[in-house]
Design a protein around this motif. Structure first.
Motif, PDB file in Angstrom:
ATOM      1  N   SER A   1       5.612  47.180 -18.358  1.00  0.00           N
ATOM      2  CA  SER A   1       6.131  46.006 -19.075  1.00  0.00           C
ATOM      3  C   SER A   1       5.551  45.823 -20.471  1.00  0.00           C
ATOM      4  O   SER A   1       5.472  44.713 -20.980  1.00  0.00           O
ATOM      5  CB  SER A   1       5.945  44.740 -18.241  1.00  0.00           C
ATOM      6  N   LYS A   2       5.166  46.919 -21.092  1.00  0.00           N
ATOM      7  CA  LYS A   2       4.687  46.845 -22.476  1.00  0.00           C
ATOM      8  C   LYS A   2       5.851  46.996 -23.446  1.00  0.00           C
ATOM      9  O   LYS A   2       5.759  46.585 -24.596  1.00  0.00           O
ATOM     10  CB  LYS A   2       3.627  47.915 -22.732  1.00  0.00           C
ATOM     11  N   ARG A   3       6.930  47.604 -22.965  1.00  0.00           N
ATOM     12  CA  ARG A   3       8.173  47.745 -23.731  1.00  0.00           C
ATOM     13  C   ARG A   3       9.300  47.248 -22.827  1.00  0.00           C
ATOM     14  O   ARG A   3       9.305  47.529 -21.637  1.00  0.00           O
ATOM     15  CB  ARG A   3       8.452  49.202 -24.094  1.00  0.00           C
ATOM     16  N   GLU A   4      10.242  46.521 -23.416  1.00  0.00           N
ATOM     17  CA  GLU A   4      11.373  46.007 -22.640  1.00  0.00           C
ATOM     18  C   GLU A   4      12.677  46.177 -23.407  1.00  0.00           C
ATOM     19  O   GLU A   4      13.264  45.204 -23.873  1.00  0.00           O
ATOM     20  CB  GLU A   4      11.151  44.533 -22.297  1.00  0.00           C
ATOM     21  N   PRO A   5      13.128  47.416 -23.537  1.00  0.00           N
ATOM     22  CA  PRO A   5      14.394  47.622 -24.236  1.00  0.00           C
ATOM     23  C   PRO A   5      15.541  46.947 -23.481  1.00  0.00           C
ATOM     24  O   PRO A   5      15.502  46.808 -22.256  1.00  0.00           O
ATOM     25  CB  PRO A   5      14.576  49.130 -24.258  1.00  0.00           C
ATOM     26  N   THR A   6      16.548  46.550 -24.215  1.00  0.00           N
ATOM     27  CA  THR A   6      17.714  45.902 -23.621  1.00  0.00           C
ATOM     28  C   THR A   6      18.350  46.800 -22.572  1.00  0.00           C
ATOM     29  O   THR A   6      18.561  47.991 -22.813  1.00  0.00           O
ATOM     30  CB  THR A   6      18.751  45.583 -24.720  1.00  0.00           C
ATOM     31  N   GLY A   7      18.624  46.232 -21.411  1.00  0.00           N
ATOM     32  CA  GLY A   7      19.311  46.949 -20.342  1.00  0.00           C
ATOM     33  C   GLY A   7      18.478  47.990 -19.622  1.00  0.00           C
ATOM     34  O   GLY A   7      19.014  48.817 -18.885  1.00  0.00           O
ATOM     35  N   ILE A   8      17.177  47.952 -19.792  1.00  0.00           N
ATOM     36  CA  ILE A   8      16.338  49.032 -19.249  1.00  0.00           C
ATOM     37  C   ILE A   8      16.294  49.047 -17.728  1.00  0.00           C
ATOM     38  O   ILE A   8      16.251  50.116 -17.123  1.00  0.00           O
ATOM     39  CB  ILE A   8      14.911  49.002 -19.849  1.00  0.00           C
ATOM     40  N   GLU A   9      16.313  47.891 -17.094  1.00  0.00           N
ATOM     41  CA  GLU A   9      16.289  47.877 -15.626  1.00  0.00           C
ATOM     42  C   GLU A   9      17.481  48.653 -15.081  1.00  0.00           C
ATOM     43  O   GLU A   9      17.340  49.489 -14.176  1.00  0.00           O
ATOM     44  CB  GLU A   9      16.305  46.438 -15.114  1.00  0.00           C
ATOM     45  N   GLU A  10      18.645  48.408 -15.638  1.00  0.00           N
ATOM     46  CA  GLU A  10      19.854  49.109 -15.192  1.00  0.00           C
ATOM     47  C   GLU A  10      19.762  50.603 -15.493  1.00  0.00           C
ATOM     48  O   GLU A  10      20.129  51.427 -14.655  1.00  0.00           O
ATOM     49  CB  GLU A  10      21.085  48.513 -15.880  1.00  0.00           C
ATOM     50  N   ARG A  11      19.250  50.955 -16.664  1.00  0.00           N
ATOM     51  CA  ARG A  11      19.115  52.372 -17.028  1.00  0.00           C
ATOM     52  C   ARG A  11      18.181  53.114 -16.081  1.00  0.00           C
ATOM     53  O   ARG A  11      18.470  54.248 -15.667  1.00  0.00           O
ATOM     54  CB  ARG A  11      18.583  52.517 -18.453  1.00  0.00           C
ATOM     55  N   VAL A  12      17.059  52.491 -15.747  1.00  0.00           N
ATOM     56  CA  VAL A  12      16.095  53.122 -14.839  1.00  0.00           C
ATOM     57  C   VAL A  12      16.742  53.329 -13.470  1.00  0.00           C
ATOM     58  O   VAL A  12      16.666  54.423 -12.903  1.00  0.00           O
ATOM     59  CB  VAL A  12      14.803  52.272 -14.723  1.00  0.00           C
ATOM     60  N   ASN A  13      17.391  52.300 -12.961  1.00  0.00           N
ATOM     61  CA  ASN A  13      18.003  52.418 -11.639  1.00  0.00           C
ATOM     62  C   ASN A  13      19.141  53.431 -11.617  1.00  0.00           C
ATOM     63  O   ASN A  13      19.287  54.189 -10.655  1.00  0.00           O
ATOM     64  CB  ASN A  13      18.466  51.047 -11.141  1.00  0.00           C
ATOM     65  N   LYS A  14      19.925  53.488 -12.686  1.00  0.00           N
ATOM     66  CA  LYS A  14      20.989  54.492 -12.765  1.00  0.00           C
ATOM     67  C   LYS A  14      20.413  55.899 -12.796  1.00  0.00           C
ATOM     68  O   LYS A  14      20.958  56.811 -12.182  1.00  0.00           O
ATOM     69  CB  LYS A  14      21.860  54.259 -14.002  1.00  0.00           C
ATOM     70  N   ALA A  15      19.319  56.078 -13.511  1.00  0.00           N
ATOM     71  CA  ALA A  15      18.687  57.399 -13.595  1.00  0.00           C
ATOM     72  C   ALA A  15      18.138  57.822 -12.233  1.00  0.00           C
ATOM     73  O   ALA A  15      18.290  58.979 -11.833  1.00  0.00           O
ATOM     74  CB  ALA A  15      17.583  57.395 -14.640  1.00  0.00           C
ATOM     75  N   ILE A  16      17.520  56.891 -11.516  1.00  0.00           N
ATOM     76  CA  ILE A  16      17.017  57.197 -10.172  1.00  0.00           C
ATOM     77  C   ILE A  16      18.183  57.572  -9.266  1.00  0.00           C
ATOM     78  O   ILE A  16      18.133  58.574  -8.547  1.00  0.00           O
ATOM     79  CB  ILE A  16      16.208  56.023  -9.589  1.00  0.00           C
TER      80      ILE A  16
END
Length: 67
Positions: free
Chosen positions: A40-55
């Motif tokens: 949580s040192k960086r919080e780019p827009t939409g990152i939660e969705e990007r991480v989950n899509k990548a997984i």
């Protein structure tokens, strides 16, 4: 303090034996940057969705390989 979603993401990585290197490669980012995101040192827009899509993508590719 890390965001609650990052804990869930790390849990998914661990449970599915996905390394940070694999996830970073799938997301086309560095492992260092991924670490900053998961801590949580960086919080780019939409990152939660990007991480989950990548997984999800990594898991789909593994499943396709098995078949």
């Amino acid at each position: 303090m890390p965001k609650p979603w990052t804990g869930e993401a790390v849990k998914r990585l661990h449970n599915n034996e996905i390394t940070a290197n694999e996830l970073a490669k799938e997301m086309d980012i560095t492992v260092t940057y991924l670490s900053s995101i998961l801590n949580s040192k960086r919080e780019p827009t939409g990152i939660e969705e990007r991480v989950n899509k990548a997984i999800d993508s990594i898991l789909e590719k593994r499943k396709a390989k098995e078949n």
